[in-house]
Design a protein around this motif. Structure first.
Motif, PDB file in Angstrom:
ATOM      1  N   UNK A 204       0.832  -1.199   0.000  1.00  0.00           N
ATOM      2  CA  UNK A 204       0.000   0.000   0.000  1.00  0.00           C
ATOM      3  C   UNK A 204       0.871   1.255   0.000  1.00  0.00           C
ATOM      4  N   UNK A 205       0.507   2.274  -0.777  1.00  0.00           N
ATOM      5  CA  UNK A 205       1.252   3.543  -0.737  1.00  0.00           C
ATOM      6  C   UNK A 205       1.312   4.136   0.662  1.00  0.00           C
ATOM      7  N   UNK A 206       0.262   3.897   1.450  1.00  0.00           N
ATOM      8  CA  UNK A 206       0.223   4.443   2.805  1.00  0.00           C
ATOM      9  C   UNK A 206       1.394   3.966   3.664  1.00  0.00           C
ATOM     10  N   UNK A 207       1.967   2.820   3.319  1.00  0.00           N
ATOM     11  CA  UNK A 207       3.070   2.286   4.112  1.00  0.00           C
ATOM     12  C   UNK A 207       4.398   2.997   3.832  1.00  0.00           C
ATOM     13  N   UNK A 208       4.422   3.801   2.772  1.00  0.00           N
ATOM     14  CA  UNK A 208       5.633   4.536   2.413  1.00  0.00           C
ATOM     15  C   UNK A 208       5.670   5.916   3.075  1.00  0.00           C
ATOM     16  N   UNK A 209       4.523   6.547   3.185  1.00  0.00           N
ATOM     17  CA  UNK A 209       4.458   7.955   3.576  1.00  0.00           C
ATOM     18  C   UNK A 209       5.057   8.301   4.939  1.00  0.00           C
ATOM     19  N   UNK A 210       5.038   7.408   5.947  1.00  0.00           N
ATOM     20  CA  UNK A 210       5.707   7.769   7.207  1.00  0.00           C
ATOM     21  C   UNK A 210       7.190   8.092   7.024  1.00  0.00           C
ATOM     22  N   UNK A 211       7.853   7.406   6.095  1.00  0.00           N
ATOM     23  CA  UNK A 211       9.266   7.711   5.831  1.00  0.00           C
ATOM     24  C   UNK A 211       9.408   9.097   5.234  1.00  0.00           C
ATOM     25  N   UNK A 212       8.466   9.454   4.375  1.00  0.00           N
ATOM     26  CA  UNK A 212       8.456  10.810   3.804  1.00  0.00           C
ATOM     27  C   UNK A 212       8.291  11.836   4.924  1.00  0.00           C
ATOM     28  N   UNK A 213       7.391  11.563   5.831  1.00  0.00           N
ATOM     29  CA  UNK A 213       7.149  12.484   6.946  1.00  0.00           C
ATOM     30  C   UNK A 213       8.420  12.710   7.757  1.00  0.00           C
ATOM     31  N   UNK A 214       9.170  11.645   8.001  1.00  0.00           N
ATOM     32  CA  UNK A 214      10.410  11.764   8.779  1.00  0.00           C
ATOM     33  C   UNK A 214      11.443  12.642   8.088  1.00  0.00           C
ATOM     34  N   UNK A 215      11.385  12.697   6.759  1.00  0.00           N
ATOM     35  CA  UNK A 215      12.376  13.465   5.997  1.00  0.00           C
ATOM     36  C   UNK A 215      12.029  14.946   5.866  1.00  0.00           C
ATOM     37  N   UNK A 216      10.850  15.358   6.331  1.00  0.00           N
ATOM     38  CA  UNK A 216      10.458  16.766   6.169  1.00  0.00           C
ATOM     39  C   UNK A 216      10.198  17.473   7.493  1.00  0.00           C
ATOM     40  N   UNK A 217      10.479  16.821   8.600  1.00  0.00           N
ATOM     41  CA  UNK A 217      10.257  17.447   9.896  1.00  0.00           C
ATOM     42  C   UNK A 217      11.400  18.397  10.228  1.00  0.00           C
ATOM     43  N   UNK A 218      11.207  19.152  11.294  1.00  0.00           N
ATOM     44  CA  UNK A 218      12.263  20.065  11.737  1.00  0.00           C
ATOM     45  C   UNK A 218      13.535  19.302  12.098  1.00  0.00           C
ATOM     46  N   UNK A 219      13.372  18.091  12.640  1.00  0.00           N
ATOM     47  CA  UNK A 219      14.515  17.278  13.051  1.00  0.00           C
ATOM     48  C   UNK A 219      14.972  16.309  11.963  1.00  0.00           C
ATOM     49  N   UNK A 220      14.588  16.563  10.738  1.00  0.00           N
ATOM     50  CA  UNK A 220      14.919  15.652   9.635  1.00  0.00           C
ATOM     51  C   UNK A 220      16.427  15.517   9.466  1.00  0.00           C
ATOM     52  N   UNK A 221      16.868  14.372   8.958  1.00  0.00           N
ATOM     53  CA  UNK A 221      18.286  14.227   8.622  1.00  0.00           C
ATOM     54  C   UNK A 221      18.597  15.041   7.371  1.00  0.00           C
ATOM     55  N   UNK A 222      19.826  15.012   6.948  1.00  0.00           N
ATOM     56  CA  UNK A 222      20.241  15.671   5.709  1.00  0.00           C
ATOM     57  C   UNK A 222      21.079  14.677   4.910  1.00  0.00           C
ATOM     58  N   UNK A 223      20.887  14.701   3.588  1.00  0.00           N
ATOM     59  CA  UNK A 223      21.684  13.856   2.693  1.00  0.00           C
ATOM     60  C   UNK A 223      21.493  12.369   3.015  1.00  0.00           C
ATOM     61  N   UNK A 224      20.232  11.986   3.138  1.00  0.00           N
ATOM     62  CA  UNK A 224      19.880  10.612   3.506  1.00  0.00           C
ATOM     63  C   UNK A 224      18.976  10.001   2.440  1.00  0.00           C
ATOM     64  N   UNK A 225      19.217   8.742   2.120  1.00  0.00           N
ATOM     65  CA  UNK A 225      18.369   8.005   1.185  1.00  0.00           C
ATOM     66  C   UNK A 225      17.617   6.949   1.981  1.00  0.00           C
ATOM     67  N   UNK A 226      16.318   7.154   2.159  1.00  0.00           N
ATOM     68  CA  UNK A 226      15.497   6.149   2.823  1.00  0.00           C
ATOM     69  C   UNK A 226      14.755   5.329   1.778  1.00  0.00           C
ATOM     70  N   UNK A 227      14.735   4.022   1.970  1.00  0.00           N
ATOM     71  CA  UNK A 227      13.934   3.116   1.154  1.00  0.00           C
ATOM     72  C   UNK A 227      12.770   2.658   2.025  1.00  0.00           C
ATOM     73  N   UNK A 228      11.567   2.669   1.498  1.00  0.00           N
ATOM     74  CA  UNK A 228      10.410   2.339   2.324  1.00  0.00           C
ATOM     75  C   UNK A 228       9.357   1.600   1.519  1.00  0.00           C
ATOM     76  N   UNK A 229       8.733   0.628   2.156  1.00  0.00           N
ATOM     77  CA  UNK A 229       7.647  -0.115   1.540  1.00  0.00           C
ATOM     78  C   UNK A 229       7.299  -1.317   2.388  1.00  0.00           C
ATOM     79  N   UNK A 230       6.048  -1.770   2.300  1.00  0.00           N
ATOM     80  CA  UNK A 230       5.586  -2.956   3.025  1.00  0.00           C
ATOM     81  C   UNK A 230       5.873  -2.848   4.522  1.00  0.00           C
ATOM     82  N   UNK A 231       5.760  -1.633   5.047  1.00  0.00           N
ATOM     83  CA  UNK A 231       5.973  -1.324   6.464  1.00  0.00           C
ATOM     84  C   UNK A 231       7.419  -1.560   6.916  1.00  0.00           C
TER      85      UNK A 231
END
Length: 294
Positions: A204-231
């Motif tokens: 489900x696409x919904x299982x990817x979006x939490x990783x997106x959320x982590x990358x746009x917060x105030x405390x987000x990392x920088x220069x990071x490649x997250x892979x996400x899917x299937x929880x």
């Protein structure tokens, strides 16, 4: 503590459906005001996502603009007001083996994925620098990171976005602009007939979006490649092994030595993640000067 994006404005491109839609919904749920972008032909789909967000008390507006249209993107950004978050999600597919692919289809995919992300990023970059804040996510792919048959155009564009992220993350750091990549694994129209229902349910696409959320917060990392899917969430890295030195070897002998010692050159036990391309060059100079043991 739950992530809050209250007071932030986010643009999500290609958000009329699929991953873009689930990204937009989650960003709005976290409190962001979301600009739901899609091409003008899909504006009704973007407007439907806006209504979904508003029906739960969120803030959202639709914007019909192709990411390849510089004037339309500039107008979208101007109408959005100060943009804190940009999610470069828009994309297309034109899959064929390289032997059968028209160059027009190669260029089109690169234009949408790579240049579309460049155009949107450029449109928000100066404002983010002026306000000393920004969060930008490029959507890369396992096709770019690791390859997939029939996706030379898509893979090339997606890996190019990693290179774009690597440099922009360095240039934006002093302005608190953090630039990252997300490589999603989610079901698409292509996978519907290829995977069993149980697997599709896990993608489900919904299982990817939490990783997106982590990358746009105030405390987000920088220069990071997250892979996400299937929880699941993983991190991909562009690493560099210690390798060998071919100092003082004849060129022909050096070529053979490289072949003979490929296992040692590729030994991931010695791998590191250089902070920049300059650091990689400095390591090679260090080996040549004897400061670093090969």
């Amino acid at each position: 503590m739950a992530i809050s994006l209250e007071g932030r404005t986010a643009i999500v491109t290609g958000a009329g459906g699929g991953l873009g839609r689930t990204h937009a919904l989650l960003l709005a749920r976290a409190g962001a005001r979301v600009i739901v972008n899609d091409i003008p032909q899909n504006l009704s789909a973007a407007e439907a996502v806006v209504e979904e967000i508003r029906s739960t008390g969120g803030q959202a507006e639709a914007a019909g603009a192709s990411v390849t249209d510089e004037a339309a993107v500039a107008e979208m950004v101007a109408q959005a007001g100060p943009v804190d978050i940009l999610v470069n999600n828009a994309g297309i597919l034109r899959d064929k083996s390289f032997a059968k692919m028209d160059l027009a289809d190669f260029r089109l995919v690169v234009d949408v994925h790579l240049m579309g992300s460049v155009i949107c990023t450029k449109a928000v970059w100066d404002g983010m620098r002026e306000r000393n804040y920004g969060r930008i996510v490029m959507t890369t792919s396992s096709s770019g990171l690791y390859g997939n048959f029939g996706q030379s155009n898509y893979g090339a564009a997606k890996m190019a976005l990693v290179g774009l992220m690597q440099t922009l993350s360095l240039e934006g750091a002093k302005f608190d602009i953090k630039v990252n990549c997300l490589a999603p694994t989610a079901r698409t129209a292509m996978t519907e007939g290829l995977l069993p229902p149980q697997a599709l349910e896990l993608l489900k696409p919904e299982y990817v979006s939490p990783a997106l959320l982590a990358l746009v917060t105030e405390d987000a990392p920088n220069r990071t490649i997250l892979c996400a899917g299937a929880q699941g969430v993983e991190q991909a890295q562009v690493t560099l092994t210690r390798g060998i030195s071919i100092k003082d070897m004849d060129d022909l002998d050096a070529g053979q030595a490289i072949l003979d010692q490929l296992p040692k050159i590729g030994d991931i036990a010695t791998a590191t993640v250089p902070a920049s391309g300059l650091e990689q060059g400095q390591m090679e100079l260090g080996k040549a000067m004897g400061a670093i043991q090969a």
